[in-house]
Scaffold this motif. Structure first.
Motif, short mmCIF file in Angstrom:
data_model
loop_
_atom_site.label_atom_id
_atom_site.label_comp_id
_atom_site.label_asym_id
_atom_site.label_seq_id
_atom_site.Cartn_x
_atom_site.Cartn_y
_atom_site.Cartn_z
N LEU A 49 2.41 1.77 -3.33
CA LEU A 49 1.40 2.22 -4.30
C LEU A 49 1.12 3.71 -4.11
O LEU A 49 1.07 4.48 -5.08
N GLY A 77 -4.60 8.20 -13.27
CA GLY A 77 -5.05 6.82 -13.10
C GLY A 77 -6.09 6.64 -12.00
O GLY A 77 -6.27 5.54 -11.49
N LEU A 78 -6.79 7.74 -11.65
CA LEU A 78 -7.76 7.67 -10.55
C LEU A 78 -9.17 7.35 -11.02
O LEU A 78 -9.96 6.78 -10.28
N LYS A 127 -12.64 8.41 -3.78
CA LYS A 127 -12.46 9.77 -3.28
C LYS A 127 -12.38 10.75 -4.45
O LYS A 127 -13.03 11.80 -4.45
N LEU A 170 -6.69 0.27 -1.05
CA LEU A 170 -6.23 1.66 -1.08
C LEU A 170 -6.58 2.32 -2.40
O LEU A 170 -7.09 3.46 -2.43
N LEU A 171 -6.32 1.60 -3.49
CA LEU A 171 -6.61 2.15 -4.81
C LEU A 171 -8.10 2.44 -4.97
O LEU A 171 -8.49 3.49 -5.47
N LEU A 212 -8.94 5.56 -3.02
CA LEU A 212 -8.48 6.77 -3.71
C LEU A 212 -9.34 7.06 -4.94
O LEU A 212 -9.66 8.21 -5.23
N SER A 249 -5.03 -3.17 2.11
CA SER A 249 -4.26 -3.75 1.00
C SER A 249 -4.13 -2.72 -0.13
O SER A 249 -4.84 -1.72 -0.15
N SER A 250 -3.24 -3.00 -1.07
CA SER A 250 -3.04 -2.09 -2.21
C SER A 250 -4.32 -1.87 -2.98
O SER A 250 -4.65 -0.75 -3.36
N SER A 292 0.83 -1.21 0.00
CA SER A 292 0.00 0.00 0.00
C SER A 292 0.86 1.26 0.00
O SER A 292 0.57 2.22 -0.72
#
Lengths: 95, 95
Positions: A6, B66-67, B13, B6-7, B10, B2-3, A3
């Motif tokens: 990333l 990349g969001l 958001k 988190l992604l 984000l 975890s990654s 995380s």
């Protein structure tokens, strides 16, 4: 990727994108500075203002999205603002 | 976290922030629509154009970072553009 890795990757990407856009404005300012003694395009100020507004919205969004720090955002904008101020001063001296 | 969590956080958001900004423009359009028969502010078009430009820069940045997906970005913008077109049509009929 963990995380924290990333997050670091996303933060760096965001910062690089903003810096790219800032560099484009920087280039516009430089071009106009070089053309001070030859010709002036009256729309330049308008274009620069619009570009600065666009960048400030991107920076603000990146801050709110937690991708960059307040400080990093301020640094990008204030460096450009100083260069813009120099350009406008030079333009005024020409008048 | 975890990654992938988190992604996702984000991404959500970012999308929420863009939707918030889109809602503000939506509100501006609604207010002007309601005021069609009473009074019109000549600066409204200018303000709306500027706000739309700012939002499009935010959306573009979020895509590049990349969001959000291309599609999500297009949906936010095109919904507003349809509403704006309706407003301008209504304004033109008043003229």
């Amino acid at each position: 990727m963990s995380s924290s890795e990333l997050l670091l990757t996303l933060n760096n990407k965001a910062l690089n994108l903003l810096q790219e856009d800032a560099d484009k404005i920087e280039k516009l300012i430089e071009v106009q500075m070089e053309n001070l003694t030859t010709r002036q395009c009256p729309l330049y100020e308008e274009v620069l203002d619009t570009q600065m507004y666009g960048l400030s919205r991107e920076v603000d969004f990146a801050k709110r999205a937690g991708l960059i720090t307040d400080l990093a955002g301020k640094q990008i904008i204030s460096k450009l603002e100083r260069n813009l101020a120099e350009l406008y001063e030079a333009l005024n001296q020409k008048k």
